[in-house]
Design a protein around this motif. Structure first.
Motif, PDB file in Angstrom:
ATOM      1  N   GLY A  79       0.810  -1.207   0.000  1.00 38.69           N
ATOM      2  CA  GLY A  79       0.000   0.000   0.000  1.00 38.69           C
ATOM      3  C   GLY A  79       0.848   1.264   0.000  1.00 38.69           C
ATOM      4  O   GLY A  79       0.483   2.279  -0.603  1.00 38.69           O
ATOM      5  N   THR A  80       2.004   1.196   0.683  1.00 36.61           N
ATOM      6  CA  THR A  80       2.917   2.340   0.703  1.00 36.61           C
ATOM      7  C   THR A  80       3.449   2.640  -0.692  1.00 36.61           C
ATOM      8  O   THR A  80       3.543   3.811  -1.102  1.00 36.61           O
ATOM      9  N   ILE A  81       3.779   1.594  -1.458  1.00 35.31           N
ATOM     10  CA  ILE A  81       4.271   1.802  -2.816  1.00 35.31           C
ATOM     11  C   ILE A  81       3.170   2.408  -3.686  1.00 35.31           C
ATOM     12  O   ILE A  81       3.411   3.321  -4.487  1.00 35.31           O
ATOM     13  N   ALA A  82       1.931   1.889  -3.542  1.00 29.37           N
ATOM     14  CA  ALA A  82       0.812   2.447  -4.310  1.00 29.37           C
ATOM     15  C   ALA A  82       0.587   3.912  -3.957  1.00 29.37           C
ATOM     16  O   ALA A  82       0.313   4.748  -4.833  1.00 29.37           O
ATOM     17  N   LEU A  83       0.724   4.243  -2.654  1.00 30.99           N
ATOM     18  CA  LEU A  83       0.585   5.637  -2.236  1.00 30.99           C
ATOM     19  C   LEU A  83       1.701   6.490  -2.834  1.00 30.99           C
ATOM     20  O   LEU A  83       1.478   7.658  -3.197  1.00 30.99           O
ATOM     21  N   ALA A  84       2.887   5.904  -2.965  1.00 32.69           N
ATOM     22  CA  ALA A  84       3.997   6.633  -3.577  1.00 32.69           C
ATOM     23  C   ALA A  84       3.690   6.973  -5.028  1.00 32.69           C
ATOM     24  O   ALA A  84       4.052   8.059  -5.514  1.00 32.69           O
ATOM     25  N   VAL A  85       3.023   6.057  -5.758  1.00 33.91           N
ATOM     26  CA  VAL A  85       2.624   6.346  -7.139  1.00 33.91           C
ATOM     27  C   VAL A  85       1.689   7.555  -7.169  1.00 33.91           C
ATOM     28  O   VAL A  85       1.825   8.449  -8.005  1.00 33.91           O
ATOM     29  N   LEU A  86       0.715   7.569  -6.244  1.00 35.73           N
ATOM     30  CA  LEU A  86      -0.227   8.686  -6.173  1.00 35.73           C
ATOM     31  C   LEU A  86       0.504   9.998  -5.877  1.00 35.73           C
ATOM     32  O   LEU A  86       0.222  11.037  -6.492  1.00 35.73           O
TER      33      LEU A  86
END
Length: 406
Positions: free
Chosen positions: A230-237
């Motif tokens: 989830g942290t990586i996905a948030l980084a994309v955002l």
């Protein structure tokens, strides 16, 4: 040391399976269109899938059954047919999106149109499933998926307004275009709370022969693994909000815009890392979803199933992932835009959630399966929230697709 290695490899597997074409594209669309305001949707989705993954592992370790086994046994085949069909159909569409993600990466790398890569990608996935072991699928490809951590580096180098990022973790009214705002929120939740992930998780636990001794490790795998994903996905955002919005890119409607995520901060290396991240993450998801199709159908009809067994010993199981890969590749071959397939499949995933989540809640409270390891009050409240959210999403997703999804 052995238990630590199991936890570490399980975490890597969770990370590799979390970030793929669906979460990458929906996070990019959220950041480009609304900055950091939809960070809350990613956090909520991550918490939900972490709870569901922990329950899936606990159910498998204690009962010795997969979730699909339990549903068929508990509700009978006629009632189980509905979640079975819903999951198989949605998974097929998601599988097409993941194959499309690999094809897009290959087009970036070679300049050969994505549609020409669909059948070779499906064939390579089939060959690995036909010849490989569960350990190869679970750990080998997923280890390579750690390349997606480049988005965390890019998010730090982009120097976003961290106060705005923190503010985006709290739901707020849409600043503009409410229909599009809520449609993207629905798509993010669909990308995070995908039934294929926790269903695959329970099948993987049986493949790895988990028992009650793995309950502690299971909690660590689900919490840390899904949290890191989830942290990586948030980084994309965050990268999309910090890089695309200032350039006036408010909608990610074309897959050719994806390199804009990493090139401004990482240069040519960013382009290479984007191609690798998209290819590896989407290919890993292709393998997992194709396997889940085979797991689900084999468990529904009582066929023999195991990725570690020879294909001739599991004919129905092997035939299922073979046919699934072929059918999923066809829309890409015929030139359907993979990004549009992804967006629609994530919304459709949200619609299908009640069919799999609600029966799972019943199983997790049935002591004949899980005994004293049944859900507690907090776990039940969390899953009830997920089920309620699922029903709401099912009601609003199709109108949102019409109003804001295009």
């Amino acid at each position: 040391m052995k238990k630590f290695l199991q936890i570490s490899l399980g975490v890597v597997t969770s990370v590799g399976g979390f970030l793929e074409m669906g979460s990458m594209s929906t996070s990019a669309q959220a950041g480009a269109g609304f900055g950091y305001r939809l960070g809350w949707a990613l956090v909520l989705g991550t918490v939900c899938i972490a709870f569901l993954a922990e329950m899936a592992g606990r159910f498998a370790a204690v009962s010795g059954h997969t979730i699909a086994d339990g549903m068929r046994d508990r509700f009978g085949f006629k009632l189980f047919l509905w979640p079975l069909l819903a999951t198989l159909l949605v998974n097929l569409l998601v599988l097409a999106a993941e194959i499309g993600g690999v094809c897009i990466a290959l087009e970036f790398a070679t300049s050969i149109g994505y549609r020409w890569w669909a059948l070779p990608v499906a064939a390579l996935a089939w060959l690995l499933l036909w010849k490989g072991s569960f350990g190869l699928i679970e750990k080998g490809v997923s280890l390579l998926g750690l390349v997606t951590c480049c988005f965390i580096v890019a998010a730090l180098l982009a120097r976003p307004d961290w106060h705005a990022v923190a503010a985006g973790l709290v739901p707020r009214q849409a600043p503009h275009d409410s229909a599009s705002y809520w449609f993207i929120a629905v798509s993010i939740l669909g990308a995070c709370i995908t039934p294929s992930l926790f269903l695959f998780y329970s099948s993987g636990a049986i493949e790895d022969k988990w028992d009650r001794r793995m309950l502690g490790a299971n909690r660590a795998i689900s919490a840390i693994g899904m949290g890191f994903g989830g942290t990586i996905a948030l980084a994309v955002l965050i990268v999309a909000g910090a890089v695309l919005m200032p350039q006036g890119v408010r909608q990610v409607e074309d897959y050719h815009q994806l390199p804009l995520l990493l090139v401004p901060t990482l240069g040519m290396a960013g382009f290479v890392l984007l191609v690798l991240s998209l290819a590896i993450a989407s290919f890993g998801a292709t393998l997992e979803i194709a396997l889940q199709q085979a797991y689900m159908l084999a468990q529904a009809f009582g066929w023999r199933w195991s990725e570690d067994a020879k294909p001739r010993e599991n004919a129905g199981f092997s035939m299922t992932y073979t046919v699934s890969l072929l059918l999923a590749a066809l829309p890409i071959v015929f030139g359907i835009d993979p990004l549009k397939v992804t967006t629609f499949s994530m919304a459709l995933t949200a619609v299908s959630l009640p069919f799999s989540v609600f029966p799972f809640l019943v199983l997790m409270n049935d002591t004949s399966y899980v005994g004293k390891h049944a859900n507690g009050v907090i776990a039940n409240l969390c899953v009830i929230l997920i089920v309620s959210l699922s029903f709401v999403l099912a009601v609003v997703t199709l109108p949102l697709e019409i109003l804001g999804g295009s």
